[in-house]
Design a protein around this motif. Structure first.
Motif, PDB file in Angstrom:
ATOM      1  N   ASN A  93       0.798  -1.232   0.000  1.00 42.33           N
ATOM      2  CA  ASN A  93       0.000   0.000   0.000  1.00 42.33           C
ATOM      3  C   ASN A  93       0.830   1.281   0.000  1.00 42.33           C
ATOM      4  O   ASN A  93       0.274   2.379  -0.013  1.00 42.33           O
ATOM      5  CB  ASN A  93      -0.973   0.014   1.187  1.00 42.33           C
ATOM      6  N   GLY A  94       2.152   1.169   0.056  1.00 45.27           N
ATOM      7  CA  GLY A  94       3.016   2.343   0.014  1.00 45.27           C
ATOM      8  C   GLY A  94       3.124   3.106   1.324  1.00 45.27           C
ATOM      9  O   GLY A  94       3.806   4.120   1.390  1.00 45.27           O
ATOM     10  N   HIS A  95       2.468   2.625   2.374  1.00 44.44           N
ATOM     11  CA  HIS A  95       2.535   3.331   3.660  1.00 44.44           C
ATOM     12  C   HIS A  95       3.914   3.148   4.280  1.00 44.44           C
ATOM     13  O   HIS A  95       4.454   2.049   4.283  1.00 44.44           O
ATOM     14  CB  HIS A  95       1.468   2.817   4.617  1.00 44.44           C
ATOM     15  N   GLY A  96       4.461   4.217   4.815  1.00 41.12           N
ATOM     16  CA  GLY A  96       5.772   4.194   5.434  1.00 41.12           C
ATOM     17  C   GLY A  96       6.278   5.599   5.633  1.00 41.12           C
ATOM     18  O   GLY A  96       5.503   6.502   5.943  1.00 41.12           O
ATOM     19  N   MET A  97       7.568   5.800   5.402  1.00 38.81           N
ATOM     20  CA  MET A  97       8.167   7.106   5.649  1.00 38.81           C
ATOM     21  C   MET A  97       9.332   7.342   4.695  1.00 38.81           C
ATOM     22  O   MET A  97      10.155   6.463   4.475  1.00 38.81           O
ATOM     23  CB  MET A  97       8.672   7.178   7.095  1.00 38.81           C
ATOM     24  N   ILE A  98       9.388   8.556   4.162  1.00 35.85           N
ATOM     25  CA  ILE A  98      10.535   9.011   3.386  1.00 35.85           C
ATOM     26  C   ILE A  98      11.310   9.938   4.312  1.00 35.85           C
ATOM     27  O   ILE A  98      10.732  10.788   4.990  1.00 35.85           O
ATOM     28  CB  ILE A  98      10.096   9.755   2.108  1.00 35.85           C
TER      29      ILE A  98
END
Length: 143
Positions: A93-98
């Motif tokens: 789902n692309g959830h995370g942190m840059i």
């Protein structure tokens, strides 16, 4: 202060795994200490699947991230400092942190926060000399 990046990487890794998803690292492959398979680098970056089923001997330490994995069926050892990690996210789902560039974190000083009025409580009272000497954070009321 030490960088919070290795701590955030570990926390987000656990969070992604706990949610039954696949953690991926976005890595700056051009970082001088990054030892990654160059064949898979695109535009100076590489995406690494660090799911427990995809890697062997994963170590997420404060100074180095290391593991063994297969790339197109060929085993390879990977090692890189946490500062080379640009982000961590769940593939599904692309959830995370840059993460921001490390230079921004290191160049930030407490003096940067002293441009406006500082608060000592909910009403934004004045700070004391003891607060400044102790290096305590300053709070501002933002309306």
């Amino acid at each position: 202060m030490k960088s919070n990046r290795p701590y955030l990487i570990r926390a987000l890794f656990e969070w992604i795994i706990d949610n039954g998803m696949t953690p991926h690292l976005l890595v700056d492959a051009m970082h001088p200490e990054a030892d990654v398979p160059r064949k898979f680098v695109e535009e100076g970056r590489i995406v690494l699947n660090i799911a427990p089923t995809a890697v062997k001997d994963l170590l997420l330490s404060n100074t180095m991230i290391t593991f063994s994995a297969r790339f197109s069926g060929v085993p390879a050892a990977v090692s890189l400092p946490p500062s080379a990690v640009l982000g961590i996210y769940a593939r599904e789902n692309g959830h995370g942190m840059i993460f921001p560039p490390e230079e921004e974190l290191e160049s930030h000083t407490p003096e940067d926060d002293q441009d406006g009025p500082t608060g000592g409580g909910a009403q934004g009272g004045a700070s004391t000399k003891d607060d400044a000497k102790a290096g305590r954070p300053k709070l501002r009321v933002v309306k």
